[in-house]
Motif scaffolding. Structure first.
Motif: not given
Length: 81
Positions: A18-43
């Motif tokens: 919910t927070v990710r979507k509220m900020h208009g971020l994809t999983q990959e964009e969020l992951a890049k911004g916090i130093g993780f992979t999109g796969t990890m965010v998805s999991h």
């Protein structure tokens, strides 16, 4: 595992999504911004992995509310603060 811990894990995954979507971020964009992979965010969003302390701290820095993210992470693991 107690019902409460299961509920906390599910809440964390839904809150993250919910927070990710509220900020208009994809999983990959969020992951890049916090130093993780999109796969990890998805999991984590799909409740397949638990968030690490490092993940929670990175989310807290990104969204400027470290105490919320660390508390949610601890609850997802069933840890008492």
């Amino acid at each position: 595992m107690s019902k409460t811990v299961k509920e906390n894990r599910l809440f964390f995954s839904k809150y993250l999504s919910t927070v990710r979507k509220m900020h208009g971020l994809t999983q990959e964009e969020l992951a890049k911004g916090i130093g993780f992979t999109g796969t990890m965010v998805s999991h984590i969003e799909h409740n397949r992995r638990l968030p690490s302390v490092k993940f929670c701290a990175a989310m807290g820095r990104k969204f400027n509310d470290k105490h919320i993210w660390m508390g949610l992470g601890a609850a997802a693991h069933g840890w008492e603060l």
